[in-house]
Design an enzyme around this catalytic site. Structure first.
Site, PDB file in Angstrom:
ATOM      1  N   GLY A 276       0.979  -1.080  -0.184  1.00 60.28           N
ATOM      2  CA  GLY A 276      -0.004   0.183  -0.056  1.00 60.28           C
ATOM      3  C   GLY A 276       0.902   1.104   0.097  1.00 60.28           C
ATOM      4  NE  ARG A 309       0.837   7.363   8.436  1.00 60.85           N
ATOM      5  CZ  ARG A 309       2.155   7.187   8.915  1.00 60.85           C
ATOM      6  NH1 ARG A 309       2.813   8.371   8.637  1.00 60.85           N
ATOM      7  NH2 ARG A 309       2.940   6.437   9.340  1.00 60.85           N
ATOM      8  CE1 TYR A 313      -1.317   4.086  13.823  1.00 61.72           C
ATOM      9  CE2 TYR A 313      -1.003   5.837  11.801  1.00 61.72           C
ATOM     10  CZ  TYR A 313      -1.739   4.471  12.653  1.00 61.72           C
ATOM     11  OH  TYR A 313      -2.747   4.171  12.105  1.00 61.72           O
ATOM     12  CB  CYS A 339     -10.735  22.289  20.134  1.00 61.92           C
ATOM     13  SG  CYS A 339     -11.329  23.676  19.271  1.00 61.92           S
ATOM     14  CE1 TYR A 367      -2.927   2.138   5.357  1.00 58.38           C
ATOM     15  CE2 TYR A 367      -0.682   2.525   5.015  1.00 58.38           C
ATOM     16  CZ  TYR A 367      -1.758   1.794   5.003  1.00 58.38           C
ATOM     17  OH  TYR A 367      -1.625   0.405   4.525  1.00 58.38           O
TER      18      TYR A 367
HETATM   19  N1  LLP Z   1      -2.105  -6.202   3.650  1.00 63.72           N
HETATM   20  C1  LLP Z   1      -2.831  -6.217   4.807  1.00 63.72           C
HETATM   21  C2  LLP Z   1      -3.541  -7.455   5.217  1.00 63.72           C
HETATM   22  C3  LLP Z   1      -2.777  -4.938   5.792  1.00 63.72           C
HETATM   23  O1  LLP Z   1      -3.394  -5.164   6.678  1.00 63.72           O
HETATM   24  C4  LLP Z   1      -2.234  -3.860   5.214  1.00 63.72           C
HETATM   25  C5  LLP Z   1      -2.166  -2.715   5.955  1.00 63.72           C
HETATM   26  C6  LLP Z   1      -1.443  -3.964   3.890  1.00 63.72           C
HETATM   27  C7  LLP Z   1      -1.561  -5.022   3.242  1.00 63.72           C
HETATM   28  C8  LLP Z   1      -0.488  -2.888   3.440  1.00 63.72           C
HETATM   29  O2  LLP Z   1       0.387  -2.447   4.194  1.00 63.72           O
HETATM   30  P1  LLP Z   1       1.488  -1.278   3.787  1.00 63.72           P
HETATM   31  O3  LLP Z   1       2.038  -1.627   2.573  1.00 63.72           O
HETATM   32  O4  LLP Z   1       0.478   0.194   3.536  1.00 63.72           O
HETATM   33  O5  LLP Z   1       2.453  -0.978   4.791  1.00 63.72           O
HETATM   34  N2  LLP Z   1      -2.560   3.458   9.203  1.00 63.72           N
HETATM   35  C9  LLP Z   1      -1.356   3.126   9.393  1.00 63.72           C
HETATM   36  C10 LLP Z   1      -1.133   1.728   8.620  1.00 63.72           C
HETATM   37  C11 LLP Z   1      -2.148   0.640   8.855  1.00 63.72           C
HETATM   38  C12 LLP Z   1      -1.603  -0.475   8.061  1.00 63.72           C
HETATM   39  C13 LLP Z   1      -2.757  -1.633   7.959  1.00 63.72           C
HETATM   40  N3  LLP Z   1      -2.785  -2.358   7.252  1.00 63.72           N
HETATM   41  C14 LLP Z   1      -0.358   4.116   9.233  1.00 63.72           C
HETATM   42  O6  LLP Z   1      -0.579   5.269   8.730  1.00 63.72           O
HETATM   43  O7  LLP Z   1       1.024   4.090   9.311  1.00 63.72           O
END
Ligand code: LLP
Length: 412
Positions: A276, A309, A313, A339, A367
Site C-alpha cells: 500500500g 498519522r 502514531y 481543539c 493513510y
Molecule cells: N495487507 C494487509 C493485510 C494489511 O493489513 C495492510 C495494512 C497492507 C497489506 C498494506 O500495508 P502497507 O504496505 O501499506 O504498509 N494507518 C497506518 C498503517 C496501517 C496498515 C494497516 N494494514 C499508518 O498510517 O501508518
C-alpha cells in the site's frame, strides 16, 4: 523518487506549480502525482524476474476511484478489507480474479458479496470465519477459494499500532498445528478450495530481513501442507514495506523482491504481495496554508482530522514551504485548528514561513485522506491528481450539505 521538486523557487508536482493548485482548489488539499504512482508500481512489477507474481495494491492506503483506476490500468490486483473497498475496485473495472479479501471481521454480507463477485480468495483469519464461509458457500452452492492467514510471530518493529505479526496480535492464525487442522476442515468440505497461505507482519517495515524470516516460515508451512496432499497456488507475503518520511533509510521494492525471489527459487507457487504505502505514500502531499503565527506556532488550515498519522502514531512528515525564499528559517511547531492538544503536525521543524504562505506536508499519499474525518465539523479536503502539466479535481471538497446529508432532525 517522487515527482515533487522546486522549479524557479516554487514547489511543483510534475509540471504543475502547487501555488496554482492552491489558487484553483483552495486548501487544505491532497495532491497526487500520477507519474510517481506509476513509477512505484513499475518498480515492483519490473523487479520480479519470476513473472508468476501478482501485486495486489492495498486499497486501504489510498482509495480514491481515479487513483484505483490508474492502478487497475497498470494491471495490478487489489487487497481489500471491506464491502466498500470491494465495490470501489469493481467500480473501476478490477478483475475479480485478482482481488484478495483480508481482515479479521468479515460480515455475512461481505462474504456473500465476495463470493457472488467471484474474487480470487478470502484470506481467512480464524476458525469461526472459516466455518461461516463454508456455511455460506454451501448455502449458495458455490465453490469458494480460500487462503489461510498465518501469523509467523515476527516482530517487524515500527509503531505498536501497525505491527501485526506478533504473538497476541489479533491477525491471522499463530499455531502451525491449528493451520493444519483448518486445512483438514477445508479438505473435507466440498465447497471450499485451499489455494494459498498469506502473511502480513506489519507496516512501515524498515528491515527487510523480516521478510526473509516470513518467507521461510510460510514456505516451511506450505511444505507441511503439501504433505497432506494439497498443492497451493500462491503464497502471499502481504504488504508493509517502509518508505522514507524524514530521515528513515529504507530498502527499495527492488531489494525486497530480490530477497523474496532468493527464498522462493525452485518454488512453483505464485508470489503475491499487497503493498500500500510503498506505492501511494510518496505520491501525495497535503497542501495547507499558514493562517496565523503565534509565538513559536504556525497555525495552518490542515488538522488532525485531515491527516491523523502525527497525532495517532507520532508519525513524522516533512513539511516544505511551497515558495523558496532567502528568509531566515527557524524552528516552528506546526499545528492545526482542531481543539485538541495533540493536533500537532510536527514539532520543532526548521522552516521559513510567513502568514498566508503555503506549506506541503510531504509523503501524505498513504493513510492520509483515507483516515480523515469530520471531527470538529470540518469538511473533508479536496483531492487533486496531477498528470504532467494537467491537474484534475478527483474529489470535491465537502460542503456543508455533504456534512449534514445523512442527519435527520426529529420534529417531536
Ligand atoms: N495487507 C494487509 C493485510 C494489511 O493489513 C495492510 C495494512 C497492507 C497489506 C498494506 O500495508 P502497507 O504496505 O501499506 O504498509 N494507518 C497506518 C498503517 C496501517 C496498515 C494497516 N494494514 C499508518 O498510517 O501508518
Amino acid at each position: 523518487m517522487d515527482c515533487f521538486s522546486y522549479k524557479n523557487s516554487s514547489l511543483f508536482c510534475e509540471d504543475v506549480n502547487l501555488l496554482d493548485i492552491a489558487d484553483e482548489y483552495g486548501t487544505p488539499t491532497y495532491i497526487y502525482s500520477r507519474k510517481t504512482l506509476e513509477q512505484n508500481i513499475d518498480l515492483y512489477k519490473q523487479s520480479f524476474k519470476n513473472k508468476n507474481s501478482l501485486i495486489c495494491f492495498s486499497v486501504k492506503s489510498l482509495n480514491n476511484l481515479a487513483i484505483l483506476k490508474i492502478i487497475n490500468d497498470k494491471e495490478c490486483g487489489f487487497d481489500i478489507v471491506s464491502y466498500g473497498e470491494l465495490m470501489r475496485v469493481l467500480h473501476v473495472g478490477a478483475d475479480p480474479n485478482k482481488i484478495i479479501f483480508s481482515g479479521v471481521g468479515k460480515s455475512e454480507m461481505e462474504i456473500v458479496e465476495g463470493i457472488n463477485n467471484g474474487i480470487l480468495s478470502f484470506n481467512i483469519e480464524s476458525e469461526s470465519e472459516l466455518q461461516r464461509i463454508e456455511r455460506i458457500a454451501s448455502k449458495l452452492k458455490k465453490q469458494v477459494n480460500v487462503a489461510i492467514r498465518f501469523n509467523p510471530e515476527i516482530d517487524s518493529g515500527g509503531h505498536d499500532y501497525i505491527t501485526t505479526g506478533r504473538k497476541g496480535d489479533k491477525f491471522g492464525i499463530s499455531s502451525e498445528n491449528f493451520v493444519l487442522k483448518l486445512c483438514d476442515f477445508i479438505n473435507n468440505s466440498s465447497n471450499l478450495n485451499l489455494i494459498g497461505l498469506a502473511c502480513h507482519i506489519g507496516s512501515q517495515i524498515l528491515d527487510i530481513e523480516n521478510y526473509r524470516l516470513t518467507a521461510r516460515a510460510i514456505i516451511n508451512l506450505a511444505d507441511k501442507i503439501k504433505k497432506t496432499g494439497i498443492e497451493l497456488e500462491f503464497l502471499d507475503l502481504g504488504g508493509g514495506l517502509g518508505i522514507p518520511y524524514i530521515d528513515d533509510i529504507v530498502p527499495s521494492a527492488a531489494n525486497l523482491i530480490s530477497l523474496i525471489e532468493e527464498e522462493f527459487k525452485d518454488r512453483d507457487e505464485k508470489i503475491i504481495l499487497e503493498p500500500g504505502r510503498s506505492i501511494s505514500g510518496n505520491a501525495g502531499v497535503l497542501l495547507t496554508k499558514v493562517e496565523y503565527i503565534k509565538d513559536d506556532f504556525l497555525i495552518v488550515d490542515a488538522a488532525m482530522n485531515d491527516l491523523l498519522r502525527p497525532s495517532l502514531y507520532k508519525a513524522k512528515h516533512d513539511v516544505w514551504n511551497v515558495s523558496q525564499t532567502q528568509n531566515k528559517e527557524k524552528n516552528w511547531t506546526i499545528v492545526g485548528p482542531v481543539c485538541e492538544s495533540s493536533d500537532v503536525i510536527i514539532k520543532d521543524h526548521k522552516i521559513h514561513a510567513l502568514e498566508n504562505d503555503f506549506l506541503a506536508i510531504k509523503t501524505a499519499g498513504a493513510y492520509g485522506f483515507v483516515m480523515s474525518s469530520n471531527y470538529n465539523s470540518r469538511m473533508r479536503c479536496a483531492e487533486v491528481l496531477v498528470n504532467g502539466s494537467n491537474h484534475y479535481e478527483i474529489r470535491k471538497r465537502e460542503s456543508f450539505s455533504d456534512l449534514i446529508k445523512n442527519e435527520i432532525i426529529i420534529n417531536d
